[in-house]
Design a protein around this motif. Structure first.
Motif, mmCIF file in Angstrom:
data_model
loop_
_atom_site.group_PDB
_atom_site.id
_atom_site.type_symbol
_atom_site.label_atom_id
_atom_site.label_comp_id
_atom_site.label_asym_id
_atom_site.label_seq_id
_atom_site.Cartn_x
_atom_site.Cartn_y
_atom_site.Cartn_z
ATOM 1 N N MET A 80 8.417 6.194 2.516
ATOM 2 C CA MET A 80 7.245 5.568 3.107
ATOM 3 C C MET A 80 7.223 4.306 3.727
ATOM 4 S SD MET A 80 5.160 8.290 3.181
ATOM 5 C CE MET A 80 3.392 7.917 3.382
ATOM 6 N N VAL A 93 -5.439 0.758 8.871
ATOM 7 C CA VAL A 93 -5.136 0.942 7.582
ATOM 8 C C VAL A 93 -5.867 0.085 6.629
ATOM 9 C CG1 VAL A 93 -2.891 2.275 7.872
ATOM 10 C CG2 VAL A 93 -3.112 -0.076 6.909
ATOM 11 N N THR A 94 -6.266 0.420 5.248
ATOM 12 C CA THR A 94 -6.865 -0.343 4.407
ATOM 13 C C THR A 94 -6.219 -1.780 4.338
ATOM 14 O OG1 THR A 94 -7.164 1.571 2.949
ATOM 15 C CG2 THR A 94 -7.475 -0.486 1.829
ATOM 16 N N HIS A 109 3.570 14.553 3.790
ATOM 17 C CA HIS A 109 3.117 13.373 3.249
ATOM 18 C C HIS A 109 2.582 13.559 1.729
ATOM 19 C CE1 HIS A 109 -0.147 10.282 2.596
ATOM 20 N NE2 HIS A 109 0.359 9.476 3.621
ATOM 21 N N PRO A 110 2.764 12.535 0.919
ATOM 22 C CA PRO A 110 2.542 12.546 -0.619
ATOM 23 C C PRO A 110 1.152 12.827 -0.890
ATOM 24 C CG PRO A 110 3.677 10.156 -0.139
ATOM 25 C CD PRO A 110 3.472 11.055 1.217
ATOM 26 N N ARG A 111 0.126 12.613 -0.069
ATOM 27 C CA ARG A 111 -1.189 12.836 -0.319
ATOM 28 C C ARG A 111 -1.277 14.547 -0.086
ATOM 29 N NH1 ARG A 111 -6.422 11.694 0.190
ATOM 30 N NH2 ARG A 111 -6.079 9.335 0.321
ATOM 31 N N LYS A 164 0.505 16.591 -3.093
ATOM 32 C CA LYS A 164 -0.303 17.088 -4.419
ATOM 33 C C LYS A 164 -1.019 18.243 -4.310
ATOM 34 C CE LYS A 164 -0.669 11.983 -5.456
ATOM 35 N NZ LYS A 164 -1.571 10.988 -5.312
ATOM 36 N N GLU A 215 -10.273 5.208 8.230
ATOM 37 C CA GLU A 215 -9.651 4.378 9.019
ATOM 38 C C GLU A 215 -10.593 3.899 10.291
ATOM 39 O OE1 GLU A 215 -8.567 7.217 8.348
ATOM 40 O OE2 GLU A 215 -6.759 7.043 7.733
ATOM 41 N N SER A 246 -0.830 2.425 -5.459
ATOM 42 C CA SER A 246 -1.822 3.680 -5.032
ATOM 43 C C SER A 246 -3.155 3.277 -5.885
ATOM 44 C CB SER A 246 -1.638 4.771 -5.870
ATOM 45 O OG SER A 246 -0.331 5.001 -5.292
ATOM 46 N N HIS A 269 -2.062 15.035 6.987
ATOM 47 C CA HIS A 269 -2.452 14.077 5.759
ATOM 48 C C HIS A 269 -3.651 13.477 5.631
ATOM 49 C CE1 HIS A 269 -1.783 10.602 8.735
ATOM 50 N NE2 HIS A 269 -2.402 10.144 7.785
ATOM 51 N N GLN A 282 0.779 -1.056 -0.054
ATOM 52 C CA GLN A 282 -0.050 -0.019 -0.093
ATOM 53 C C GLN A 282 1.036 1.038 -0.166
ATOM 54 O OE1 GLN A 282 -2.949 0.442 3.095
ATOM 55 N NE2 GLN A 282 -3.278 2.509 2.796
ATOM 56 N N HIS A 283 1.931 1.185 0.931
ATOM 57 C CA HIS A 283 3.069 2.131 0.514
ATOM 58 C C HIS A 283 4.119 1.569 0.051
ATOM 59 C CE1 HIS A 283 0.994 5.319 4.060
ATOM 60 N NE2 HIS A 283 0.331 5.201 2.621
ATOM 61 N N TYR A 284 4.882 2.301 -0.674
ATOM 62 C CA TYR A 284 5.737 1.594 -1.423
ATOM 63 C C TYR A 284 7.254 2.439 -1.819
ATOM 64 C CZ TYR A 284 2.840 4.590 -4.651
ATOM 65 O OH TYR A 284 2.031 5.643 -4.791
ATOM 66 N N ASP A 285 7.017 3.799 -1.521
ATOM 67 C CA ASP A 285 8.265 4.732 -1.497
ATOM 68 C C ASP A 285 9.187 4.098 -0.679
ATOM 69 O OD1 ASP A 285 7.143 6.186 -3.734
ATOM 70 O OD2 ASP A 285 6.667 7.933 -2.315
ATOM 71 N N GLN A 320 -7.689 -0.416 -3.614
ATOM 72 C CA GLN A 320 -6.740 -0.948 -2.947
ATOM 73 C C GLN A 320 -7.342 -2.248 -2.145
ATOM 74 O OE1 GLN A 320 -5.221 2.578 -0.605
ATOM 75 N NE2 GLN A 320 -3.431 2.528 -1.672
#
Ligand code: UD1
Length: 373
Positions: A45, A98-99, A238-240, A243, A131, A66, A206, A39-42, A72
């Motif tokens: 993260m 989390v998911t 956070h990436p979210r 953006k 959540e 993503s 986030h 789910q998180h891959y960077d 997901q």
């Protein structure tokens, strides 16, 4: 030996699973298979956390990546089902909310693999948060609940869960913090930005409700920057949020320091030395409580009321106008001191493994659906 699955998918899972892996190393009754859902891959993260916390390479990576909540969830369920059909485990252990937590719990239980939920029973009551839906759905199919607070125990009892399935073990996220405190690492940006210990704030935002709407995010940042007077504000973004932030014009940047998400050891160094933290995270309110750092939560609800009633956290709300009096109190040096909640003592994972050994080996036949109430 019984084999159990440990599920980790997103950033806040990794620090919760690390001490369980450590505690399982000494077990002669249980071995584990580590499943990363992707789910998180960077690197910042996910990868960094594996390295710093000594988590071994996952046995399986579902690489879901993503997507929308449903994409997901579906991707993780299909991937994990294949893993279980190939080789069934005796139990699926999920952590947090989390998911990935929900998707794997449902998949396992549908294949009659019992589910243990670490951090079970916590509730914000706010169904706008994905959540909270994850918590409700996960706990509906959980056999063994490992809880962090008496609030969680009470929520579960009220929902009709028998006390024989509730184990008040403490907080594995705090196990990690206590273990890692001596290893915290000063981030480069402290020197680059000339940060002075105790004279800056750390910000994390986030949650979709706070960051997805650009004007709401701008109002939040304006309130934070005007209320923090001379203090610098460091925000590992956070990436979210990135953006949305990238599209925002005219944000007051003079004292705002933006950086990429930090590693675990760097982030907690920054927090430990800060004057205070402003956040919409849940886990960070637990860490600040243990480190005795003042914390302001930009949410209307919390699933961790012990951090407010006992700890250093205050629930500010999502209206930016409400922040000023809290910042005034912080800057005047009048923040409450707080106490550490029961069993947040670094030994939660050891307690979990003790219970699992007994449940799996002595009590349960891990074949067939255990009866749920
Ligand atoms: C998830 C969790 C949340 C947790 C948060 C911490 C759910 C429902 N939410 O929210 O509880 O507090 O993680 O980080 O599971 N992205 C990257 N790189 C990554 C991961 C994500 O760029 O390594 C991007 C995604 O493409 C997506 C956005 O960040 O656009 C959000 O990621 P997502 O996994 O959907 O949920 P989070 O907001 O991170």
């Amino acid at each position: 030996m019984k084999m159990i699955d440990l599920i980790a998918g997103a950033r806040p899972n990794f620090m919760k699973i690390a001490p369980i892996i450590e505690a399982l190393k000494t077990s002669d009754k249980i071995r584990y298979r580590l499943i990363h859902t992707g789910q998180h891959y960077d690197r910042n993260m996910s990868g960094n956390f594996f390295e710093e916390l000594g988590i071994p390479e996952p046995d399986v990576n579902l690489q879901v990546g993503s997507g929308t909540q449903a994409e997901q969830t579906a991707g993780i369920m299909v991937g994990y089902e294949k893993v279980l059909l190939k080789e069934r485990s005796a139990l699926c252990l999920v952590v947090g909310d989390v998911t990935s937590t929900m998707a794997c719990a449902i998949t396992a239980q549908k294949l009659c693999v019992p589910v243990a939920h670490v951090e079970g029973g916590i509730r914000s009551g706010d169904w706008i948060m994905p959540e909270e839906i994850n918590r409700l759905a996960t706990d509906a199919v959980t056999n063994l609940f490992f809880t962090t607070s008496e609030f969680a125990n009470e929520n579960l009892r009220k929902a009709g869960v028998g006390t024989d399935r509730i184990f008040f073990v403490g907080n594995t996220m705090i196990d990690t913090l206590i273990k890692q405190l001596p290893r915290l690492k000063r981030p480069r940006l402290c020197d680059e930005a000339g940060l002075v210990s105790g004279q800056y704030l750390v910000l994390t935002l986030h949650r979709p409700a706070n960051v997805d709407e650009p004007e709401k995010l701008r109002a939040m940042l304006d309130a934070i920057m005007s209320g923090s007077r001379l203090d610098r504000v460091v925000w590992p973004v956070h990436p979210r949020s990135r953006k949305v932030l990238d599209g925002l014009k005219n944000v007051k940047m003079d004292r705002l320091i933006l950086c990429d998400p930090l590693s675990y050891l760097e982030f907690n160094y920054l927090v430990r030395d800060a004057r205070g933290v402003i956040t919409d995270s849940g886990g960070i309110t637990e860490e600040t409580t243990v480190m005795g750092v003042p914390c302001m939560t930009m949410r209307d609800t919390t699933e961790r009321p012990e951090t407010v009633q006992m700890g250093t956290n205050e629930l500010v709300g999502t209206d930016p106008a409400k922040l000023q009096p809290y910042l005034d109190r912080l800057l005047a040096g009048e923040w409450k001191k707080g106490n550490i909640p029961p069993f947040w003592d670094g030994k939660a994972a050891a307690r979990i493994v003790m219970v699992l050994e007994q449940w799996l080996v002595d009590r349960a036949s891990a074949v067939g659906c255990p009866t749920l109430p």
